[in-house]
Design a protein around this motif. Structure first.
Motif, PDB file in Angstrom:
ATOM      1  N   SER A 224      -5.729  -1.351  -2.397  1.00  0.00           N
ATOM      2  CA  SER A 224      -5.994  -1.810  -0.913  1.00  0.00           C
ATOM      3  C   SER A 224      -7.432  -2.294  -1.033  1.00  0.00           C
ATOM      4  CB  SER A 224      -5.973  -0.595  -0.121  1.00  0.00           C
ATOM      5  OG  SER A 224      -6.918   0.349  -0.735  1.00  0.00           O
TER       6      SER A 224
ATOM      7  N   PHE B 151       0.773  -1.362  -0.063  1.00  0.00           N
ATOM      8  CA  PHE B 151      -0.002  -0.032  -0.075  1.00  0.00           C
ATOM      9  C   PHE B 151       0.878   1.155   0.011  1.00  0.00           C
ATOM     10  CE2 PHE B 151      -3.362  -2.484   2.405  1.00  0.00           C
ATOM     11  CZ  PHE B 151      -3.826  -3.322   1.162  1.00  0.00           C
TER      12      PHE B 151
ATOM     13  N   ALA C  69      -4.108  -0.256   5.581  1.00  0.00           N
ATOM     14  CA  ALA C  69      -4.475   0.967   4.611  1.00  0.00           C
ATOM     15  C   ALA C  69      -5.069   2.179   5.516  1.00  0.00           C
ATOM     16  CB  ALA C  69      -5.636   0.420   3.881  1.00  0.00           C
TER      17      ALA C  69
END
Length: 427
Positions: free
Chosen positions: A372, A311, A348
């Motif tokens: 994500s 991420f 995230a």
């Protein structure tokens, strides 16, 4: 019977040809030689409004008349669903002809009409309605086209690594799809402490805060810390434990994580020394045997660290954002209530909270959302709790994470002003 050349102006007689060749210059006759040319009044008889000329009848077929009518009055476009491609095509075709279309819709002898007066009277001419409908359609298509232009595109974050065999670009999406499905196997019930009779969530927090300092002192890899805490929670979720053995569970879990992740593993004596010689070597090895059998030798579980790396790459994070994101998620490792969130969501939300903290506003790009699989709305609850932990990190008894990230090695990330606007609960 010889006919008059008056009715056949396009035919050149012999005398005309000769006269033209003699009196003119070149191939064309002069004005003096052309005595049989028609007067302007005769030519004008074919013009609309002049008296009909008996020998010149100009009739057009039905197809020509229909084509002429269609040219003057173009049909109103059907209100079909507007797609991006159709909107762009219609806007490109209609915009340059807007002025021409407006003028062709009006009759030649039309006068200026006050549309507002007609609207008030409830009587709007048909061609005015037609023009307004056409303009409204064009404006709407332009708005659709503009929305398509400003729409944010998803960036291919793996395009620069296609020549790097270690990046495994061909399999990376499949790997993280597998991680997302397998993360449930590494999660524990957020209420597992109810099954413990001698320990509670506060004791768990003290243990993990201490292990974060041990991890920092031994200079272990980041993956080791996340796997250590995962092993502790999974073991305590199925095995009752007395409080005097809780620290032994912690050091043994770190020993197992080091054997799985590290190249150079700390020796057992170092772990005994760091725990102030509270346990013997035999006790550590017996606990190791109990833990590994209780967990069925399953150490390959996706932790938040696995998702953090992916991420962060999607966010195109710099070092400052990366350090602040890890500060956020390590604050969550200490908190028992954060076990209700899966590892991917924690990762995230940590990046989202760090990004909002540095920018001062809520920002979550389409690229981050794509990789994500979490929208901004799905992250708000977890992000709000992280911002609260950040605000209270320097206070209380568990300040190990705050002290760690107040050093120059970690970019003084803990000294960043928390994003207070994230803590506001929407009405």
């Amino acid at each position: 019977m010889a006919g008059s050349d008056e009715n056949n102006p396009g035919v050149i007689g012999p005398q005309n040809l000769q006269g033209g060749l003699r009196g003119g210059v070149g191939k064309f006759p002069t004005a003096a030689a052309g005595h049989n040319r028609r007067a302007l009044s005769n030519i004008n008889r074919n013009i609309i409004g002049a008296p009909p000329y008996p020998c010149a009848v100009n009739k057009r077929g039905l197809a020509e008349r229909n084509a002429a009518i269609c040219d003057k009055n173009p049909p109103i476009p059907a209100h079909r669903p507007i797609t991006r491609k159709f909107a762009a095509q219609m806007a490109n075709l209609q915009q340059p002809k807007l002025e021409e279309t407006k003028s062709s819709l009006l009759p030649e002898d039309s006068t200026i009409i006050d549309v507002e007066d007609h609207k008030a009277a409830g009587d709007v001419p048909m061609f005015v309605q037609h023009t307004e409908a056409m303009l409204e359609e064009i404006y709407r298509m332009e708005e659709v086209e503009m929305e398509d232009v400003v729409e944010e595109a998803v960036v291919d974050i793996d395009s620069c690594d296609k020549k790097d065999p270690l990046a495994v670009v061909e399999y990376i999406d499949d790997l993280y799809e597998f991680y997302k499905k397998a993360e449930a196997s590494g999660c524990v019930s957020p209420s597992y402490m109810l099954q413990q009779f001698d320990i509670n969530e506060r004791m768990r927090g003290i243990l993990i805060d201490w292990l974060i300092e041990v991890h920092y002192k031994f200079e272990l890899m980041e993956e080791t810390l996340y796997l250590t805490i995962n092993l502790i929670d999974r073991f305590l979720a199925v095995q009752p434990m007395v409080r005097k053995k809780l620290q032994l569970v912690g050091v043994t879990a770190m020993l197992l994580a080091c054997k799985y992740e590290e190249v150079s593993v700390p020796v057992v004596e170092d772990l005994i020394l760091i725990s102030d010689k509270a346990y013997s070597r035999k006790e550590v090895l017996e606990m190791e045997k109990l833990m590994i059998n209780t967990l069925l030798f399953n150490l390959s579980v996706p932790t938040p660290y696995v998702f953090m790396r992916r991420f962060l790459k999607a966010t195109q994070a710099d070092k400052k954002l990366e350090l602040l994101s890890f500060f956020m998620i390590e604050l969550c490792l200490v908190e028992y209530e954060m076990l209700k969130f899966p590892p991917s969501l924690l990762a995230a939300a940590a990046i989202y909270t760090a990004h909002c903290t540095l920018s001062g506003s809520r920002q979550w790009s389409k690229t981050s959302e794509w990789y994500s699989n979490y929208s901004e709305e799905q992250l708000l609850e977890c992000s709000r709790m992280m911002a609260t932990f950040h605000q209270n990190a320097a206070t209380g008894k568990l300040t190990g994470v705050h002290r760690k990230y107040c050093t120059s090695k970690f970019g003084y990330a803990a000294k960043t002003r928390p994003a207070s606007f994230l803590m506001e609960v929407p009405e």
